[in-house]
Motif scaffolding. Structure first.
Motif, PDB file in Angstrom:
ATOM      1  N   MET A  37       0.846  -1.260  -0.028  1.00  0.00           N
ATOM      2  CA  MET A  37       0.075   0.080  -0.100  1.00  0.00           C
ATOM      3  C   MET A  37       0.999   1.179  -0.104  1.00  0.00           C
ATOM      4  N   LEU A  38       0.506   2.359  -0.526  1.00  0.00           N
ATOM      5  CA  LEU A  38       0.934   3.506  -0.491  1.00  0.00           C
ATOM      6  C   LEU A  38       0.390   4.457   0.451  1.00  0.00           C
ATOM      7  N   PHE A  39       1.559   5.172   1.171  1.00  0.00           N
ATOM      8  CA  PHE A  39       0.929   6.284   2.312  1.00  0.00           C
ATOM      9  C   PHE A  39       0.671   7.668   1.707  1.00  0.00           C
ATOM     10  N   HIS A  40       1.820   8.067   0.811  1.00  0.00           N
ATOM     11  CA  HIS A  40       1.653   9.317   0.087  1.00  0.00           C
ATOM     12  C   HIS A  40       2.472   9.268  -1.235  1.00  0.00           C
ATOM     13  N   VAL A  41       2.291  10.191  -2.066  1.00  0.00           N
ATOM     14  CA  VAL A  41       3.084  10.415  -3.231  1.00  0.00           C
ATOM     15  C   VAL A  41       3.409  11.906  -3.570  1.00  0.00           C
ATOM     16  N   SER A  42       4.252  12.353  -4.093  1.00  0.00           N
ATOM     17  CA  SER A  42       4.690  13.489  -4.281  1.00  0.00           C
ATOM     18  C   SER A  42       4.784  13.882  -5.843  1.00  0.00           C
ATOM     19  N   ILE A  43       4.120  15.099  -6.241  1.00  0.00           N
ATOM     20  CA  ILE A  43       4.099  15.594  -7.584  1.00  0.00           C
ATOM     21  C   ILE A  43       4.505  16.944  -7.432  1.00  0.00           C
ATOM     22  N   ASP A  44       4.960  17.697  -8.815  1.00  0.00           N
ATOM     23  CA  ASP A  44       5.196  19.056  -8.825  1.00  0.00           C
ATOM     24  C   ASP A  44       3.954  19.702  -9.401  1.00  0.00           C
ATOM     25  N   ALA A  45       3.800  20.996  -9.444  1.00  0.00           N
ATOM     26  CA  ALA A  45       2.899  21.626 -10.124  1.00  0.00           C
ATOM     27  C   ALA A  45       3.198  23.096 -10.165  1.00  0.00           C
ATOM     28  N   ARG A  46       2.905  23.633 -11.322  1.00  0.00           N
ATOM     29  CA  ARG A  46       2.852  25.469 -11.461  1.00  0.00           C
ATOM     30  C   ARG A  46       2.290  26.008 -10.359  1.00  0.00           C
ATOM     31  N   ASP A  47       1.210  25.401  -9.662  1.00  0.00           N
ATOM     32  CA  ASP A  47       0.492  26.281  -8.819  1.00  0.00           C
ATOM     33  C   ASP A  47       0.127  25.185  -7.523  1.00  0.00           C
ATOM     34  N   PRO A  48       1.014  24.704  -6.716  1.00  0.00           N
ATOM     35  CA  PRO A  48       0.933  23.994  -5.733  1.00  0.00           C
ATOM     36  C   PRO A  48      -0.309  23.925  -5.028  1.00  0.00           C
ATOM     37  N   ARG A  49      -0.578  25.519  -4.303  1.00  0.00           N
ATOM     38  CA  ARG A  49      -1.830  25.383  -3.535  1.00  0.00           C
ATOM     39  C   ARG A  49      -3.104  25.096  -4.184  1.00  0.00           C
ATOM     40  N   ARG A  50      -3.190  25.265  -5.540  1.00  0.00           N
ATOM     41  CA  ARG A  50      -4.624  24.957  -6.324  1.00  0.00           C
ATOM     42  C   ARG A  50      -4.523  23.623  -6.590  1.00  0.00           C
ATOM     43  N   VAL A  51      -3.532  22.935  -7.088  1.00  0.00           N
ATOM     44  CA  VAL A  51      -3.420  21.388  -7.228  1.00  0.00           C
ATOM     45  C   VAL A  51      -3.933  20.766  -6.076  1.00  0.00           C
ATOM     46  N   ALA A  52      -3.290  21.007  -5.140  1.00  0.00           N
ATOM     47  CA  ALA A  52      -3.662  20.437  -3.774  1.00  0.00           C
ATOM     48  C   ALA A  52      -5.028  20.403  -3.190  1.00  0.00           C
ATOM     49  N   THR A  53      -5.445  21.678  -3.375  1.00  0.00           N
ATOM     50  CA  THR A  53      -6.673  21.948  -3.028  1.00  0.00           C
ATOM     51  C   THR A  53      -7.647  21.225  -3.946  1.00  0.00           C
ATOM     52  N   VAL A  54      -7.508  21.102  -5.207  1.00  0.00           N
ATOM     53  CA  VAL A  54      -8.473  20.280  -5.949  1.00  0.00           C
ATOM     54  C   VAL A  54      -8.379  18.654  -5.536  1.00  0.00           C
ATOM     55  N   LEU A  55      -7.102  18.221  -5.390  1.00  0.00           N
ATOM     56  CA  LEU A  55      -6.897  16.829  -5.111  1.00  0.00           C
ATOM     57  C   LEU A  55      -7.475  16.548  -3.822  1.00  0.00           C
ATOM     58  N   ALA A  56      -7.327  17.533  -2.790  1.00  0.00           N
ATOM     59  CA  ALA A  56      -7.940  17.282  -1.494  1.00  0.00           C
ATOM     60  C   ALA A  56      -9.604  17.230  -1.631  1.00  0.00           C
ATOM     61  N   GLU A  57     -10.119  18.096  -2.632  1.00  0.00           N
ATOM     62  CA  GLU A  57     -11.557  18.120  -2.791  1.00  0.00           C
ATOM     63  C   GLU A  57     -11.886  16.707  -3.325  1.00  0.00           C
ATOM     64  N   LEU A  58     -11.136  16.177  -4.280  1.00  0.00           N
ATOM     65  CA  LEU A  58     -11.480  14.835  -4.791  1.00  0.00           C
ATOM     66  C   LEU A  58     -11.358  13.692  -3.727  1.00  0.00           C
ATOM     67  N   PHE A  59     -10.452  13.812  -2.828  1.00  0.00           N
ATOM     68  CA  PHE A  59     -10.345  13.074  -1.744  1.00  0.00           C
ATOM     69  C   PHE A  59     -11.364  13.061  -0.558  1.00  0.00           C
ATOM     70  N   GLY A  60     -12.094  14.344  -0.704  1.00  0.00           N
ATOM     71  CA  GLY A  60     -13.139  14.645   0.390  1.00  0.00           C
ATOM     72  C   GLY A  60     -12.445  15.053   1.504  1.00  0.00           C
ATOM     73  N   GLY A  61     -11.218  15.577   1.324  1.00  0.00           N
ATOM     74  CA  GLY A  61     -10.342  16.028   2.639  1.00  0.00           C
ATOM     75  C   GLY A  61      -9.956  17.273   2.830  1.00  0.00           C
ATOM     76  N   GLU A  62      -8.702  17.621   2.579  1.00  0.00           N
ATOM     77  CA  GLU A  62      -8.505  19.187   3.114  1.00  0.00           C
ATOM     78  C   GLU A  62      -6.970  19.458   2.712  1.00  0.00           C
ATOM     79  N   ALA A  63      -6.395  20.608   2.252  1.00  0.00           N
ATOM     80  CA  ALA A  63      -5.115  20.927   1.633  1.00  0.00           C
ATOM     81  C   ALA A  63      -4.730  21.744   2.887  1.00  0.00           C
ATOM     82  N   THR A  64      -3.413  21.764   3.186  1.00  0.00           N
ATOM     83  CA  THR A  64      -2.655  22.568   3.744  1.00  0.00           C
ATOM     84  C   THR A  64      -1.326  22.964   3.536  1.00  0.00           C
TER      85      THR A  64
END
Length: 162
Positions: A1-28
């Motif tokens: 099982m994976l615990f976390h993965v990392s990626i890079d993005a031009r706008d890390p805050r926006r990307v993390a916020t969208v991914l958290a929304e897809l998770f049903g979680g939260e971005a910090t």
């Protein structure tokens, strides 16, 4: 099982916020690795997360008793990595690293959970967690603990509160 993965993005805050929304979680924010990084927390029982670093961030192995760091890109390295569970012992993981001639060392992230920092082919990091390390990770790396850490000040900025 994976615990976390990392990626890079031009706008890390926006990307993390969208991914958290897809998770049903939260971005910090995620300051330990690279300035401007964010993390999408699923908020699930496995503390599943996606770390999002600024585009071009490269993970670099540090000598001796130090964690890998994220640096602005100069080519050749990348920020993508993941943390994975293993049923093997720490000694067995190190034996495989020696066999493959890949750098590996034990690290205690934030002083709370251990990982074996394994550098695949010498330049791509995989964090390997034994059963004991998995228990530490799951106890420490929760969304609530992360938020408490972010709310802390000074030297505690990069330390998880278990």
């Amino acid at each position: 099982m994976l615990f976390h993965v990392s990626i890079d993005a031009r706008d890390p805050r926006r990307v993390a916020t969208v991914l958290a929304e897809l998770f049903g979680g939260e971005a910090t924010p995620f300051p330990p690795v690279a300035e401007g990084s964010w993390i999408a927390h699923a908020g699930d029982e496995r503390s599943t997360a996606i770390e999002v670093y600024p585009r071009g961030t490269e993970l670099m192995e540090m000598p001796g008793d130090a964690d890998a760091i994220g640096v602005p890109g100069e080519g050749g390295l990348c920020s993508t990595h993941f943390a994975m569970a293993t049923r093997l012992s720490q000694d067995e993981v190190f034996a495989i690293a020696r066999r493959e001639d890949w750098p590996a060392k034990y690290r205690k992230r934030g002083g709370v959970f251990g990982v074996v920092e394994l550098w695949v082919e010498g330049d791509r990091m995989v964090e390997v967690l034994t059963a004991e390390m998995q228990a530490e990770y799951l106890a420490a790396f929760t969304l609530d603990n992360w938020k408490r850490m972010l709310a802390g000040a000074g030297d505690e900025r990069h330390r998880l509160v278990a």
